[in-house]
Design a protein around this motif. Sequence first.
Motif, mmCIF file in Angstrom:
data_model
loop_
_atom_site.group_PDB
_atom_site.id
_atom_site.type_symbol
_atom_site.label_atom_id
_atom_site.label_comp_id
_atom_site.label_asym_id
_atom_site.label_seq_id
_atom_site.Cartn_x
_atom_site.Cartn_y
_atom_site.Cartn_z
ATOM 1 N N PHE A 94 0.863 -1.192 0.000
ATOM 2 C CA PHE A 94 0.000 0.000 0.000
ATOM 3 C C PHE A 94 0.891 1.232 0.000
ATOM 4 C CE2 PHE A 94 0.515 -1.000 4.519
ATOM 5 C CZ PHE A 94 0.686 0.236 5.138
ATOM 6 N N GLU A 95 0.488 2.199 -0.787
ATOM 7 C CA GLU A 95 1.293 3.427 -0.905
ATOM 8 C C GLU A 95 0.376 4.625 -1.026
ATOM 9 O OE1 GLU A 95 1.661 5.647 -3.542
ATOM 10 O OE2 GLU A 95 1.339 4.590 -5.414
ATOM 11 N N TRP A 96 0.903 5.775 -0.560
ATOM 12 C CA TRP A 96 0.145 7.009 -0.686
ATOM 13 C C TRP A 96 1.084 8.123 -1.150
ATOM 14 C CZ3 TRP A 96 1.838 4.646 3.594
ATOM 15 C CH2 TRP A 96 2.345 5.377 4.660
ATOM 16 N N VAL A 97 0.548 8.989 -1.988
ATOM 17 C CA VAL A 97 1.241 10.126 -2.609
ATOM 18 C C VAL A 97 2.591 9.709 -3.199
ATOM 19 C CG1 VAL A 97 0.040 11.799 -1.169
ATOM 20 C CG2 VAL A 97 2.258 11.001 -0.417
ATOM 21 N N GLY A 98 2.629 8.530 -3.819
ATOM 22 C CA GLY A 98 3.881 7.981 -4.302
ATOM 23 C C GLY A 98 4.225 8.374 -5.734
ATOM 24 N N VAL A 99 5.526 8.445 -6.003
ATOM 25 C CA VAL A 99 6.036 8.673 -7.362
ATOM 26 C C VAL A 99 5.857 7.393 -8.167
ATOM 27 C CG1 VAL A 99 8.124 9.098 -8.721
ATOM 28 C CG2 VAL A 99 7.709 10.397 -6.617
ATOM 29 N N SER A 100 5.300 7.512 -9.378
ATOM 30 C CA SER A 100 5.125 6.337 -10.225
ATOM 31 C C SER A 100 5.925 6.417 -11.515
ATOM 32 C CB SER A 100 3.641 6.142 -10.576
ATOM 33 O OG SER A 100 3.193 7.156 -11.478
#
Length: 530
Positions: free
Chosen positions: A403-409
Motif C-alpha cells: 500500500f502506498e500514498w502520494v507515491g512517485v510512479s
Amino acid sequence: MCVRRRCCLVARSLPWHWRFHSSLNDGSDDVLVQNHHFGLDDNVDDTSLSRLNTRTGLIRSLSGSVASHVKNWWVDAQGQPVASEGWHQGRYTSHWRNAQGVWGVWQQGSTYDSALPRFHSFLRDGTVLALAASASGTRALYRVDTASRQLESEPLVSLKGYDFDGDLVVDMDSGALVGVHFETDAQGSAWLDPTLRKAQAEVDALLPGLVNRIDCRRCLASPVLLVSSHSDTQPPVYSIYRRDSKSLNVVARSHPWINARQMGMRDMFTIKARDGMSLPLLLTRPAAKATAPRPAVVLVHGGPYVRGAHWAWEPQAQFLASRGYVVIEPEFRGSTGYGFAHFRAGWKQWGLAMQDDVADAVDWAVKQGWVDGKRVCIAGASYGGYATLMGLIKHHDLYQCGFEWVGVSDIELMYTINWSDSSDEWKRFGMPVLVGDRQRDAEQLRATSPLQQAQRLRRPLLIAHGGSDRRVPIQHGTDFYDAVKKTNPQVEWIGYPDEGHGWRKLETNVDFWTRVERFLDKHIGPGRRD
C-alpha cells in the motif's frame, strides 16, 4: 485616533513572503526578518535580511552587497549579517564578511558535496562553528579559526557512525556555550556546564527509561528548566524542573490518551546488505509476546535523501504494531545522517541498490525468526510509494501486497510535469546527479519507472493520492492506476480531493488507515485465506 467613526489604523503585517529570522538580545524592540524572492517556477531564488522594529513597523535592510541567490543568513551578537550561503545551478557558495564589512567567498563547490564545510553557528563570544566531514566520514562540528578561517584539527563534537545533527544550548545572559543536543540511535545531550550536567542527572533519575531533553534560555541563573521527555513507547511529556527542590511538575502531554504499556518496542539495528554495506534499520515489534514469527510491514521512508528512522514514539509504526505486525524501517543507502559514503551510495540507485537494501532488511528480519517470510507487505509515501511499487515489481516473491500514498510512479513525469513544486534548479541540476540523467541514463530510468513496468505488478495493491498535491501531483497516481488495472484486478484506488502531499484532516487519516487495516488483514493478517 479615530475621527467620525472612520478608523485610521494602519495594517502593519508583513506580506506572506516575509519570515521571522531571529530575535535580538540587545534591549531593543527589533527582530530580524527574511524576505523571500521567488523565481519563475514559484520557488525561492533569493532572500534578503532586514531589521524590523516591532513597535513602529519600520524596516531597515541589512543585506548590503552580498552576492545573489542567498538562502540562509547568520548574524553576530549585534544582529549584523556576517555569513550567508546559497546554491544556484548546481553550485554551492558560502560568503563570510570580514571586520571591514567586505564580503568574500568562503566555500564553493557542488551543491550535493557533503564534504564541504558549512556554517553552523556564530556565538556571541566570537566562536564560529561549522559542519564538515571528519576522519571517520561522518559530519562533525568544528570550531573555525577566525583569523585563518580554517577548521581546527579536532572536532568539537563527533558522533561515531552518525552525522552531527543537533542544537547548541547558549546561555542568554552570558552568551556562553553550555551544552549540545544531538541524535545518534536516540536523542541525547552533552553539557559543558557542570551545574546543568548535574541537573540532567537528577532529571534522568526521576524519569528513568526516557530521553529527557532540558531546554533553557537563562540556563545558568533560571531556577526552573523546561524538560521534554519521550521514548519509543511514550509520546512527549513536558515538565518544569525546579532546581532548588529537585522536583518535576508535568505541564502538558502530547497524545495523553496513549498507554505506553500497550505500545510496541522499537529497536535500532545495523545489518549488512548483500554487497557488504552497513544498513541501519529500526524494528518495531508488537507489545504482546510472540509465539511464532509474525506478519510484517516494511515501511519505506520518503525523501529519499533524509534520515527516516528515529527512536521515538511514531504513530504509523505503532498503529501497525498494535494490529499485530512487525514494522521494519530500513535506512537504505541514499538516506542521510550516516555519513557521506552512505548518502553517496544511493545516487542513481532508485529501483536498484536502494530497492535491494529494502529487500535485504526483510530477509534479515525473517532470518532472526521475528517475521513470517510468507506474510510481508511493503508500504510507504512519496519516495516510499515509489519503492512500494518497484518492490512489488522487482521482488514479486518477497511481498504479498503493498500500500502506498502520494507515491512517485514515473521518473520521467518528475522531469516534465509543470505544475509540481519541484524547482527548476532540482530538475536541471539535482535530479541528473542523484536520480538519473534523462539522456545519459534514459534506459535505466525506463527500467526503474513503475509506470513503464506496470504490467509486471500482480500483487494486491492499495493506492491513495491527494488531489491538491503539488510535490507528487495526482497524475502520478491516476496514470499508474490506469496502467496497472489493465492486468491486475487486485488494485484499490482512493482519491482525497482536498488533501496535499500527506493527510492533514482527521477524517482522511481515519478513512485511510481503516482501509489499510482491512487490506492488511485480508492479505497477510488473521483474515487471510491461503
